[in-house]
Design an enzyme around this catalytic site. Structure first.
Site, PDB file in Angstrom:
ATOM      1  N   ARG A  41      29.621 -82.251 -26.381  1.00 21.42           N
ATOM      2  CA  ARG A  41      28.918 -80.985 -26.124  1.00 21.42           C
ATOM      3  C   ARG A  41      29.753 -80.008 -25.298  1.00 21.42           C
ATOM      4  O   ARG A  41      29.623 -78.801 -25.473  1.00 21.42           O
ATOM      5  CB  ARG A  41      27.587 -81.250 -25.426  1.00 21.42           C
ATOM      6  CG  ARG A  41      26.582 -81.824 -26.387  1.00 21.42           C
ATOM      7  CD  ARG A  41      25.263 -82.096 -25.730  1.00 21.42           C
ATOM      8  NE  ARG A  41      24.271 -82.448 -26.723  1.00 21.42           N
ATOM      9  CZ  ARG A  41      23.150 -83.088 -26.472  1.00 21.42           C
ATOM     10  NH1 ARG A  41      22.867 -83.453 -25.235  1.00 21.42           N
ATOM     11  NH2 ARG A  41      22.304 -83.361 -27.440  1.00 21.42           N
ATOM     12  N   LYS A 206       7.708 -92.298 -40.593  1.00 22.98           N
ATOM     13  CA  LYS A 206       6.310 -91.923 -40.846  1.00 22.98           C
ATOM     14  C   LYS A 206       6.126 -90.643 -41.646  1.00 22.98           C
ATOM     15  O   LYS A 206       6.776 -89.642 -41.388  1.00 22.98           O
ATOM     16  CB  LYS A 206       5.604 -91.715 -39.500  1.00 22.98           C
ATOM     17  CG  LYS A 206       5.381 -92.979 -38.724  1.00 22.98           C
ATOM     18  CD  LYS A 206       4.659 -92.599 -37.460  1.00 22.98           C
ATOM     19  CE  LYS A 206       4.367 -93.816 -36.609  1.00 22.98           C
ATOM     20  NZ  LYS A 206       3.922 -93.385 -35.278  1.00 22.98           N
ATOM     21  N   GLY A 359      19.180 -85.873 -35.492  1.00 22.73           N
ATOM     22  CA  GLY A 359      18.546 -87.160 -35.227  1.00 22.73           C
ATOM     23  C   GLY A 359      19.195 -88.294 -35.982  1.00 22.73           C
ATOM     24  O   GLY A 359      20.415 -88.400 -36.042  1.00 22.73           O
ATOM     25  N   GLY A 382      15.079 -82.420 -32.117  1.00 22.79           N
ATOM     26  CA  GLY A 382      13.796 -81.708 -32.210  1.00 22.79           C
ATOM     27  C   GLY A 382      13.956 -80.290 -32.722  1.00 22.79           C
ATOM     28  O   GLY A 382      13.170 -79.827 -33.546  1.00 22.79           O
TER      29      GLY A 382
HETATM   30  P1  AMP Z   1      12.558 -91.131 -38.127  1.00 22.53           P
HETATM   31  O1  AMP Z   1      12.869 -91.013 -36.660  1.00 22.53           O
HETATM   32  O2  AMP Z   1      11.157 -90.830 -38.473  1.00 22.53           O
HETATM   33  O3  AMP Z   1      13.564 -90.383 -38.978  1.00 22.53           O
HETATM   34  O4  AMP Z   1      12.697 -92.666 -38.477  1.00 22.53           O
HETATM   35  C1  AMP Z   1      13.894 -93.340 -38.366  1.00 22.53           C
HETATM   36  C2  AMP Z   1      13.613 -94.798 -38.282  1.00 22.53           C
HETATM   37  O5  AMP Z   1      12.943 -95.222 -39.450  1.00 22.53           O
HETATM   38  C3  AMP Z   1      14.877 -95.603 -38.180  1.00 22.53           C
HETATM   39  O6  AMP Z   1      14.951 -96.201 -36.908  1.00 22.53           O
HETATM   40  C4  AMP Z   1      14.746 -96.624 -39.296  1.00 22.53           C
HETATM   41  O7  AMP Z   1      15.082 -97.930 -38.884  1.00 22.53           O
HETATM   42  C5  AMP Z   1      13.273 -96.585 -39.637  1.00 22.53           C
HETATM   43  N1  AMP Z   1      13.038 -97.019 -41.040  1.00 22.53           N
HETATM   44  C6  AMP Z   1      13.641 -96.572 -42.134  1.00 22.53           C
HETATM   45  N2  AMP Z   1      13.219 -97.247 -43.216  1.00 22.53           N
HETATM   46  C7  AMP Z   1      12.322 -98.146 -42.783  1.00 22.53           C
HETATM   47  C8  AMP Z   1      11.540 -99.146 -43.438  1.00 22.53           C
HETATM   48  N3  AMP Z   1      11.609 -99.319 -44.754  1.00 22.53           N
HETATM   49  N4  AMP Z   1      10.702 -99.884 -42.672  1.00 22.53           N
HETATM   50  C9  AMP Z   1      10.642 -99.685 -41.347  1.00 22.53           C
HETATM   51  N5  AMP Z   1      11.349 -98.766 -40.670  1.00 22.53           N
HETATM   52  C10 AMP Z   1      12.189 -98.006 -41.376  1.00 22.53           C
END
Ligand code: AMP
Length: 402
Positions: A41, A206, A359, A382
């Site tokens: 940074r 999610k 992220g 974010g």
């Molecule tokens: P996000 O912060 O919502 O982008 O989620 C990222 C996280 O989703 C990562 O830490 C991944 O390990 C998790 N992830 C991705 N695919 C899966 C899956 N099939 N089952 C559980 N966790 C998952």
């Protein structure tokens, strides 16, 4: 879409004076026992600082660092080590200012020499910074003529230095630095009138976390690729067996909404047609290849399978604009990282504009060392997410042209 933002080239400096510039940076680097472990940074801030120095500007640079209590100085969160490194990188003197809200600070600015810049000590030592306090902002702005924001990762926060300080300056004296301008170019401008086909890839944990971005891209994309745990809520909605994969049972209505919106604009939604599964969510669970969209009882989907990776890859490679947010599987576990790697490689192969949201997808592209093969990797977590969702960020709103 909202108006464009002011950039450095919109600022007019008079050549006979040394303009004083209040420069909000993101120098929030990891520091352990006084040692900086990642200076990315600081290095990223240099082009804007150098450009301003070239214009003979007197710079009042500032940043937050970590999460101090907001009740005064705490050594652990001091910007002093950052000031030392900045001085080395710029080959000039960095004056670390402690009492910058006191009246005497004006004299420090007045006396500043061409081989010096000022760095304000951690803004968050004052609780007024995160409270967005207008009085505090006025004190910060008082000695400067121009305001420049190059702290993209903080633009979604309504902190005093992000929106209340710029409000103390006329619009023509506010601008985004190079980093913020580049993020805006790829997270907003690239979607003003994108050339089809546009492909948006979403993954991660999610549906509920990504619903706004999914909605937004049903209005922009031609193809939407869904992987990660999110895909299982989509597959469940379609009546597939998902075994013990992570599913948000109460979010099936959101999936329905996305399918309907996609249908209206003829957006194609692609879901995994095969999977790499495991019996548990653990690094050591044995990977089991499942050759169909249906997952047997007792197994959970932890990555997309090879067929899916090939299908997704072809769509990505033949796109004009690609945006990627969220891993295809649990890429942190070696056995379940192949799908995410395949998507990263397809982005690297694509000759169109390829944009990686911040992220986890940014972490993934770096893990596979493909960051130099894509058009843009966002530095904000974010902030980039909110921008892609179409939200107005407080730090950006104040830079918009009328
Ligand atoms: P996000 O912060 O919502 O982008 O989620 C990222 C996280 O989703 C990562 O830490 C991944 O390990 C998790 N992830 C991705 N695919 C899966 C899956 N099939 N089952 C559980 N966790 C998952």
């Amino acid at each position: 879409m909202a108006n464009k933002i002011q950039t450095l080239n919109d600022l007019s400096f008079s050549s006979d004076q040394q303009p004083v510039v209040f420069l909000r940076l993101d120098l929030n680097v990891p520091i352990k026992k006084g040692a900086i472990s990642d200076e990315t940074r600081i290095v990223a801030a240099l082009p804007t600082i150098k450009w301003l120095l070239d214009k003979k500007a007197k710079i009042i640079a500032c940043s937050h660092l970590g999460r101090p209590k907001g009740v005064g100085y705490e050594e652990e969160f001091s910007l002093a080590p950052v000031g030392v490194r900045l001085a080395e990188l710029l080959n000039l003197e960095v004056v670390l200012a402690q009492d910058y809200v006191e009246d005497g600070f004006g004299k420090i600015v007045y006396d500043l020499k061409p081989n010096q810049i000022i760095l304000l000590e951690n803004l968050r030592f004052h609780k007024e910074e995160q409270a967005g306090n207008a009085n505090f902002a006025q004190k910060l702005a008082k000695n400067a003529e121009f305001y420049v924001n190059d702290a993209f990762g903080t633009c979604h926060r309504a902190d005093a230095s992000m929106f209340a300080v710029p409000e103390c300056f006329p619009l023509e004296k506010r601008a985004a630095g190079f980093l913020v301008a580049k993020e805006m170019q790829f997270l907003e401008e690239a979607f003003r009138a994108p050339k089809a086909p546009v492909t948006a890839i979403f993954g991660g944990s999610k549906v509920s976390d990504k619903i706004d971005i999914l909605r937004k891209f049903t209005n922009i994309a031609n193809n939407m690729i869904i992987g990660g745990a999110m895909a299982y809520t989509f597959l469940k909605y379609l009546g597939k067996n998902v075994g013990k994969s992570r599913v948000e049972e109460d979010k099936l209505n959101l999936v329905e909404e996305i399918f309907k919106a996609a249908e209206k604009r003829n957006v194609k939604i692609y879901l995994p047609e095969d999977h790499i599964c495991g019996a548990d969510f653990s690094e050591n669970t044995i990977p089991v290849v499942v050759q169909s969209a249906d997952i047997p009882e007792g197994l959970m989907g932890l990555d997309i399978g090879e067929k899916s990776a090939v299908t997704f890859g072809k769509i990505i490679e033949s796109s004009n604009v690609v945006v990627w947010n969220g891993p295809m599987g649990v890429f942190e576990f070696e056995s379940f990282s192949k799908g995410t790697k395949a998507v990263a490689q397809a982005l690297a192969q694509c000759s169109g504009t390829t944009i990686v949201g911040g992220g986890d997808s940014a972490a993934a592209i770096v893990k596979f060392n493909l960051q130099d093969k894509v058009t843009h990797v966002s530095t904000g977590g974010g902030a980039s997410m909110e921008l892609l969702e179409g939200k107005e960020l407080p730090g950006i709103k104040v830079l918009r042209k009328k």
